[in-house]
Design a protein around this motif. Structure first.
Motif, PDB file in Angstrom:
ATOM      1  N   SER B 139       0.836  -1.189   0.000  1.00 22.64           N
ATOM      2  CA  SER B 139       0.000   0.000   0.000  1.00 22.64           C
ATOM      3  C   SER B 139       0.874   1.243   0.000  1.00 22.64           C
ATOM      4  CB  SER B 139      -0.908  -0.043   1.233  1.00 22.64           C
ATOM      5  OG  SER B 139      -1.037   1.227   1.782  1.00 22.64           O
ATOM      6  N   CYS B 140       0.381   2.312  -0.625  1.00 23.00           N
ATOM      7  CA  CYS B 140       1.140   3.566  -0.668  1.00 23.00           C
ATOM      8  C   CYS B 140       0.471   4.640   0.181  1.00 23.00           C
ATOM      9  CB  CYS B 140       1.259   4.068  -2.099  1.00 23.00           C
ATOM     10  SG  CYS B 140       2.294   3.041  -3.109  1.00 23.00           S
ATOM     11  N   VAL B 141      -0.437   4.259   1.077  1.00 18.86           N
ATOM     12  CA  VAL B 141      -1.131   5.256   1.891  1.00 18.86           C
ATOM     13  C   VAL B 141      -0.158   5.805   2.937  1.00 18.86           C
ATOM     14  CG1 VAL B 141      -3.060   5.662   3.454  1.00 18.86           C
ATOM     15  CG2 VAL B 141      -3.297   4.075   1.571  1.00 18.86           C
ATOM     16  N   GLU B 142      -0.102   7.155   3.016  1.00 18.66           N
ATOM     17  CA  GLU B 142       0.814   7.779   3.972  1.00 18.66           C
ATOM     18  C   GLU B 142       0.037   8.194   5.212  1.00 18.66           C
ATOM     19  OE1 GLU B 142       1.485  10.648   1.144  1.00 18.66           O
ATOM     20  OE2 GLU B 142       3.424   9.887   0.482  1.00 18.66           O
ATOM     21  N   TYR B 143       0.605   7.945   6.361  1.00 15.78           N
ATOM     22  CA  TYR B 143       0.006   8.390   7.619  1.00 15.78           C
ATOM     23  C   TYR B 143       0.838   9.532   8.154  1.00 15.78           C
ATOM     24  CZ  TYR B 143      -2.338   3.959   7.212  1.00 15.78           C
ATOM     25  OH  TYR B 143      -3.075   2.929   6.750  1.00 15.78           O
ATOM     26  N   ALA B 144       0.369  10.131   9.242  1.00 20.68           N
ATOM     27  CA  ALA B 144       1.153  11.175   9.892  1.00 20.68           C
ATOM     28  C   ALA B 144       2.485  10.580  10.322  1.00 20.68           C
ATOM     29  CB  ALA B 144       0.398  11.693  11.107  1.00 20.68           C
ATOM     30  N   ASN B 145       3.537  11.324  10.159  1.00 17.82           N
ATOM     31  CA  ASN B 145       4.903  10.924  10.535  1.00 17.82           C
ATOM     32  C   ASN B 145       5.483   9.798   9.683  1.00 17.82           C
ATOM     33  OD1 ASN B 145       4.600  12.721  12.640  1.00 17.82           O
ATOM     34  ND2 ASN B 145       3.883  11.123  14.035  1.00 17.82           N
ATOM     35  N   SER B 146       4.719   9.288   8.721  1.00 19.43           N
ATOM     36  CA  SER B 146       5.291   8.199   7.930  1.00 19.43           C
ATOM     37  C   SER B 146       6.164   8.780   6.826  1.00 19.43           C
ATOM     38  CB  SER B 146       4.188   7.334   7.334  1.00 19.43           C
ATOM     39  OG  SER B 146       3.751   7.881   6.121  1.00 19.43           O
ATOM     40  N   ILE B 147       7.012   7.942   6.229  1.00 18.18           N
ATOM     41  CA  ILE B 147       7.843   8.456   5.150  1.00 18.18           C
ATOM     42  C   ILE B 147       6.985   8.578   3.893  1.00 18.18           C
ATOM     43  CG2 ILE B 147       9.822   7.285   6.190  1.00 18.18           C
ATOM     44  CD1 ILE B 147       9.897   5.749   3.424  1.00 18.18           C
ATOM     45  N   ILE B 148       7.470   9.342   2.938  1.00 18.12           N
ATOM     46  CA  ILE B 148       6.668   9.606   1.742  1.00 18.12           C
ATOM     47  C   ILE B 148       6.677   8.371   0.843  1.00 18.12           C
ATOM     48  CG2 ILE B 148       6.479  11.061  -0.286  1.00 18.12           C
ATOM     49  CD1 ILE B 148       7.954  13.200   1.559  1.00 18.12           C
ATOM     50  N   LEU B 149       5.488   7.892   0.521  1.00 18.77           N
ATOM     51  CA  LEU B 149       5.362   6.723  -0.345  1.00 18.77           C
ATOM     52  C   LEU B 149       4.737   7.156  -1.660  1.00 18.77           C
ATOM     53  CD1 LEU B 149       3.932   4.257   2.298  1.00 18.77           C
ATOM     54  CD2 LEU B 149       6.277   4.393   1.531  1.00 18.77           C
ATOM     55  N   GLY B 150       4.738   6.260  -2.627  1.00 21.25           N
ATOM     56  CA  GLY B 150       4.117   6.558  -3.911  1.00 21.25           C
ATOM     57  C   GLY B 150       5.113   6.472  -5.039  1.00 21.25           C
ATOM     58  N   GLN B 151       4.779   7.108  -6.156  1.00 20.46           N
ATOM     59  CA  GLN B 151       5.613   6.973  -7.340  1.00 20.46           C
ATOM     60  C   GLN B 151       6.942   7.709  -7.167  1.00 20.46           C
ATOM     61  OE1 GLN B 151       3.851   8.371 -10.950  1.00 20.46           O
ATOM     62  NE2 GLN B 151       5.537   7.590 -12.173  1.00 20.46           N
ATOM     63  N   LEU B 152       8.009   7.107  -7.677  1.00 19.30           N
ATOM     64  CA  LEU B 152       9.340   7.727  -7.658  1.00 19.30           C
ATOM     65  C   LEU B 152       9.671   8.092  -9.099  1.00 19.30           C
ATOM     66  CD1 LEU B 152      11.055   5.080  -5.375  1.00 19.30           C
ATOM     67  CD2 LEU B 152      10.245   7.308  -4.676  1.00 19.30           C
ATOM     68  N   GLU B 153       9.932   9.377  -9.320  1.00 17.64           N
ATOM     69  CA  GLU B 153      10.123   9.812 -10.702  1.00 17.64           C
ATOM     70  C   GLU B 153      11.541  10.284 -10.963  1.00 17.64           C
ATOM     71  OE1 GLU B 153       6.129  11.662 -12.452  1.00 17.64           O
ATOM     72  OE2 GLU B 153       6.565  12.228 -10.394  1.00 17.64           O
ATOM     73  N   ASN B 154      11.967  10.191 -12.216  1.00 18.03           N
ATOM     74  CA  ASN B 154      13.249  10.729 -12.701  1.00 18.03           C
ATOM     75  C   ASN B 154      14.437  10.241 -11.874  1.00 18.03           C
ATOM     76  OD1 ASN B 154      11.684  12.214 -14.453  1.00 18.03           O
ATOM     77  ND2 ASN B 154      11.498  13.868 -12.968  1.00 18.03           N
ATOM     78  N   GLY B 155      14.437   9.006 -11.516  1.00 18.08           N
ATOM     79  CA  GLY B 155      15.560   8.507 -10.717  1.00 18.08           C
ATOM     80  C   GLY B 155      16.272   7.369 -11.411  1.00 18.08           C
ATOM     81  N   PHE B 156      17.094   6.699 -10.643  1.00 21.40           N
ATOM     82  CA  PHE B 156      17.913   5.600 -11.164  1.00 21.40           C
ATOM     83  C   PHE B 156      17.803   4.469 -10.162  1.00 21.40           C
ATOM     84  CE2 PHE B 156      22.455   3.966 -11.701  1.00 21.40           C
ATOM     85  CZ  PHE B 156      22.164   3.302 -12.872  1.00 21.40           C
ATOM     86  N   LEU B 157      17.561   3.249 -10.652  1.00 20.72           N
ATOM     87  CA  LEU B 157      17.319   2.112  -9.754  1.00 20.72           C
ATOM     88  C   LEU B 157      18.483   1.131  -9.842  1.00 20.72           C
ATOM     89  CD1 LEU B 157      14.916   1.211  -7.949  1.00 20.72           C
ATOM     90  CD2 LEU B 157      14.275  -0.303  -9.787  1.00 20.72           C
ATOM     91  N   ILE B 158      19.062   0.793  -8.682  1.00 23.63           N
ATOM     92  CA  ILE B 158      20.086  -0.251  -8.673  1.00 23.63           C
ATOM     93  C   ILE B 158      19.651  -1.340  -7.704  1.00 23.63           C
ATOM     94  CG2 ILE B 158      22.044   1.178  -9.347  1.00 23.63           C
ATOM     95  CD1 ILE B 158      22.818   1.370  -6.427  1.00 23.63           C
ATOM     96  N   THR B 159      20.158  -2.538  -7.895  1.00 23.21           N
ATOM     97  CA  THR B 159      19.810  -3.655  -7.011  1.00 23.21           C
ATOM     98  C   THR B 159      21.072  -4.133  -6.307  1.00 23.21           C
ATOM     99  OG1 THR B 159      18.193  -4.254  -8.665  1.00 23.21           O
ATOM    100  CG2 THR B 159      18.574  -5.838  -6.933  1.00 23.21           C
TER     101      THR B 159
END
Lengths: 211, 236
Positions: B139-159
């Motif tokens: 789930s991407c629902v954000e609560y108070a004090n939670s970290i920001i969730l949701g779509q990540l744009e214009n970035g770079f993904l490494i594993t």
């Protein structure tokens, strides 16, 4: 058995979840483990994971005898892994023969145990395979070479688990032998597995220091 | 046979009940065992080869290397949207199967106001339900004090390796702190070993990614040198 008997490199394949490159005397195999992953729905079991072993020869396609080796490896791996922890998944073990100078089955089994350890899949126990040949004069040779196997009257591959009590997991025999010889072989092979298990332990120590 | 103690290597089928319980069976309820340990017939057995660790004489676990992620509740993960159905997204989080993400599991989402996420997009999410018998739900629902969730744009993904990702997530990670002194950047580290990085230019983003990948097998002392080299490469 000397120190040069077993050699191994863990995690040499980057893309797979676990891998081992093992040489035992002059026989060498490479094993990769992938999974647990979602299999085809026809292969999927709802209460446990399945283990899929594929054996590949250096050249050419595999024979009926190789299929039998696959079956032995599959049942041994399945016994050692906690398959109930991975329901609806499949674990693929691929064994590639690099060089065969006798004791192929034992090397494949030891290599697959090391690869499974490297992959971090939960296991009930480890397993170690030891081969031995019986000569005409009823002499037992542990880890025989190709010549000794060809001139032997019987040839065993026995697999033991690492549990504290003595547990024989798999026994593959060819040739004629008496009951007492078989029991003697079991004692000798079981004693030899201790060395293999201490080798496994050293491998894990090395791997953890490296990371 | 190996001597079994804390911070020593243990192998599957080793019986560790005597060192965890120390013969004190009545205190059993005070002990908590974690990954790599299991109970069979009132005995504690190891089931992964690694190092036995202990905290406050209460928590026990085995630390071992692992590449495949297995979902656990409340983990923050990074996933790639792999499929879309009429009700939910299917997200690849690197586990044995795809996780489900309902359309309504976003902050401020309604039946009419649907999130606009396409196939191949990267998202950060929290695991709501994890059981091996069902697909895990995120789930991407954000609560108070939670970290920001949701779509990540214009970035770079490494594993990276799972253990390394957990190491980086510790707040005392020196590497990320030192990097931040040279270049401003955003980073999200998922518990599933996926790391998303974003900075001002593509060049610095790739450089940061390379530094993180290189630092995996380095010791703490060697990190300042690595960062020096990184700073040089940026100024060329």
């Amino acid at each position: 058995m000397n120190e040069e008997f077993l050699k191994c490199r863990l995690g040499f394949i980057g893309n797979s979840d676990g891998s081992a490159y093992v040489s035992q005397c002059k026989t060498t195999v490479a094993v990769s483990v992938v999974g647990p992953f979602e299999p085809k729905s026809s292969k999927c079991l709802y209460d446990r994971g399945t283990v899929d072993v594929t054996f590949r020869r250096k050249t050419g396609s595999i024979t009926v005898h190789d299929k039998m080796l696959e079956g032995i490896m599959q049942s041994t791996c399945e016994e050692a892994l906690i398959v109930e922890q991975y329901p609806r998944t499949s674990i693929a073990v691929t064994v590639q023969e690099m060089q065969d100078r006798g004791n192929l089955l034992a090397t494949c089994l030891n290599a697959s145990c090391l690869a499974l350890m490297d992959s971090g899949i939960s296991m009930h126990h480890l397993f170690a395979a030891i081969s031995c040949a019986i000569t005409d004069s009823e002499e037992i040779i542990l880890n025989p070479d190709e010549l000794q196997i060809n001139s032997s009257v019987a040839y065993f591959t026995l697999v033991f688990s690492s549990s504290e009590s003595r547990q024989l997991l798999t026994s593959h025999t060819t040739g004629k032998f008496s009951h007492s010889i078989y029991l003697q072989c079991m004692d000798k092979c079981f004693a030899a597995t201790r060395e293999v298990f201490s080798f496994y332990e050293n491998m894990i120590k090395k791997q953890l220091i490296y990371c | 046979m190996l001597s079994m103690e804390f911070n020593n290597v243990v192998l599957p089928s080793n019986d560790v009940s005597h060192i965890i319980l120390k013969g004190d069976i009545c205190k059993k309820n005070e002990k908590i065992i974690g990954p790599g340990l299991k109970i069979v017939d009132n005995k504690i057995f190891v089931c992964n080869s690694g190092v036995l660790k202990c905290k406050d004489e209460k928590l026990f676990w085995v630390e071992y290397r692992k590449k495949k992620y297995s979902p656990a509740k409340d983990d923050i993960v990074i996933g790639i949207v792999a499929a879309k159905t009429s009700e939910m997204y299917k997200v690849d989080i690197g586990a044995s199967e795809l996780a489900t993400l309902p359309y309504l599991a976003f902050t401020n989402a309604t039946k009419k106001n649907r999130p606009d996420i396409k196939l191949g997009n990267v998202i950060a999410a929290k695991i709501k339900m994890a059981t091996p018998y069902m697909e895990s739900e995120i789930s991407c629902v954000e609560y108070a004090n939670s970290i920001i969730l949701g779509q990540l744009e214009n970035g770079f993904l490494i594993t990276v390796n799972l253990n390394y990702a957990l190491q980086l997530r510790k707040s005392n990670s020196k590497l990320l702190y030192h990097l931040g002194q040279f270049v401003p950047y955003e980073i999200v580290i998922g518990a599933n070993g996926k790391i998303w990085i974003k900075s001002a230019s593509v060049r610095t983003t790739i450089a940061i990614g390379n530094v993180i990948l290189k630092a995996e097998h380095l010791k703490e002392e060697d990190i300042p040198l690595l960062i020096k080299n990184f700073n040089k490469s940026l100024n060329v």
